[in-house]
Design an enzyme around this catalytic site. Structure first.
Site, PDB file in Angstrom:
ATOM      1  CG  MET A 139      -1.493   1.264   1.683  1.00 27.63           C
ATOM      2  SD  MET A 139      -2.451   1.007   3.215  1.00 27.63           S
ATOM      3  CE  MET A 139      -1.739   2.249   4.259  1.00 27.63           C
ATOM      4  CB  SER A 196       3.035  -4.382   2.957  1.00 26.93           C
ATOM      5  OG  SER A 196       2.274  -3.852   4.009  1.00 26.93           O
ATOM      6  CD  GLN A 197      -2.568  -3.146   0.137  1.00 29.33           C
ATOM      7  OE1 GLN A 197      -3.356  -2.920   1.063  1.00 29.33           O
ATOM      8  NE2 GLN A 197      -2.610  -2.461  -0.995  1.00 29.33           N
ATOM      9  CG  HIS A 227       5.740  -2.319   7.276  1.00 28.05           C
ATOM     10  ND1 HIS A 227       5.366  -3.619   7.508  1.00 28.05           N
ATOM     11  CD2 HIS A 227       5.079  -1.943   6.164  1.00 28.05           C
ATOM     12  CE1 HIS A 227       4.503  -3.998   6.583  1.00 28.05           C
ATOM     13  NE2 HIS A 227       4.314  -3.008   5.752  1.00 28.05           N
ATOM     14  CG  ASP A 236       5.562  -3.600  10.893  1.00 27.47           C
ATOM     15  OD1 ASP A 236       5.022  -2.490  10.815  1.00 27.47           O
ATOM     16  OD2 ASP A 236       5.605  -4.412   9.955  1.00 27.47           O
TER      17      ASP A 236
END
Ligand SMILES: *[C@@H]1O[C@H](CO)[C@@H](O)[C@H](O)[C@H]1NC(C)=O
Ligand SMILES: *[C@@H]1O[C@H](CO)[C@@H](O)[C@H](O)[C@H]1NC(C)=O
Ligand SMILES: *[C@@H]1O[C@H](CO)[C@@H](O)[C@H](O)[C@H]1NC(C)=O
Length: 296
Positions: free
Chosen positions: A27, A101-102, A277, A221
């Site tokens: 994202m 990530s996503q 992250h 994160d």
């Protein structure tokens, strides 16, 4: 004799083209600009000479790619990517997949939903993915994107409204542990992928066909909440403090995804690294991901 071996070795080097790699960004990111995944693609090409790397662009331009990460229904994204990968001439011999990530849970959806129609997907590497969803977006600052703050507010009070589900990608993996029923029945993406609504055996079979499913968790994160979701852990239902490791969650205990079997067969690999992250060094990535999973 020795010369012959050296010769065969050289032949092998020349003929064995490394397995192609497909990347799916996260994202607030895009496929190709040089300071993000575009740069990472170059790094991989340098670290693995001769490798073909495709960093997925979702949409027809960089701007669309960025916007689609927030606004294009992941079910549609996954369908488009499935079709794209199936027709890709450079992936015919199989590939390794890396999600960021996503992009990790979307890549897992590709494996589960259409793996049987694609060339062999060898390893799936999840870099900070949200496999049990998120409950909070604590730190938008690092993304430097005003949309993030807007999204956080919207998710906090309307994530399960039908229009939000269809308008906002992050709502489709929003997981409120205080209301599991609503999460399971109103969320249009993650509960399906996790076989929480009903069990789709094709999903289990396709996931199990991987050589390895590698889950990387970032110990420091500050963007993903809770960070245990990166290892398939989540809050115990009914509250939002106590954390369950993967082995104690419903998805695992009721064996909805075949994770037990994968764990037993050594296919499920959980590793962690210090740092925020998606923060990792080239050296860390070479030692922990490239050498064990991307070289053949
Ligand atoms: C890209 O453009 C094509 C043709 O103009 C269109 O059919 C397709 O939907 C577009 N893709 C996305 C993801 O918007
Ligand atoms: C299960 O998943 C497969 C692969 O995506 C799909 O073709 C099938 O329709 C699904 N089954 C059900 C009952 O939804
Ligand atoms: C990460 O968090 C741990 C404690 O959870 C701490 O000891 C360590 O110093 C942190 N590392 C970084 C790089 O912030």
């Amino acid at each position: 004799m020795k010369t012959l071996f050296i010769f065969l070795f050289v032949i092998k080097l020349i003929s064995a083209k490394p397995t192609s790699i497909v990347l799916w960004h996260g994202m607030g990111d895009t496929c190709c600009v040089s300071f993000s995944l575009g740069g990472f693609k170059l790094f991989l090409e340098k670290a693995i000479p001769g490798v073909y790397v495709d960093s997925l662009q979702i949409g027809n331009s960089t701007i669309e790619d960025l916007e689609n990460g927030y606004f294009l229904n992941p079910n549609t994204q996954v369908e488009k990517v499935c079709k794209y990968l199936a027709e890709h001439p450079k992936l015919k011999d199989g590939f390794n997949a890396i999600g960021f990530s996503q992009g990790s849970q979307f890549m897992r959806a590709v494996v589960q939903r259409c793996g049987h129609t694609l060339p062999t997907i060898k390893n799936l590497i999840s870099m900070g993915g949200q496999h049990q969803g998120v409950y909070g977006l604590p730190h938008c600052g690092a993304l430097m994107h005003p949309t993030c703050d807007y999204i956080r507010q919207l998710l906090n009070y309307a994530a399960y409204d039908t229009w939000v589900q269809h308008a906002l990608v992050q709502a489709t993996y929003w997981h409120d542990p205080l209301d599991e029923e609503t999460y399971i029945h109103k969320t249009i993406f993650l509960p399906d992928i996790n076989n929480e609504v009903f069990v789709n055996k094709t999903y289990i079979q396709n996931l199990n066909n991987l050589e390895h499913f590698v889950l990387v968790k970032f110990d420091n994160d500050t963007i993903v909440q809770p960070r245990e979701t990166e290892w398939f852990g989540f809050y115990e239902p009914g509250q939002s403090k106590k954390m369950l490791p993967m082995q104690e969650t419903r998805v695992y205990k009721e064996d909805r995804l075949g994770l037990k079997k994968m764990e037993k067969e050594g296919k499920l690999v959980l590793i962690s690294t210090e740092g925020d992250h998606l923060r990792f060094s080239d050296k860390w990535f070479i030692e922990n991901i490239i050498k064990p999973y991307l070289l053949n």
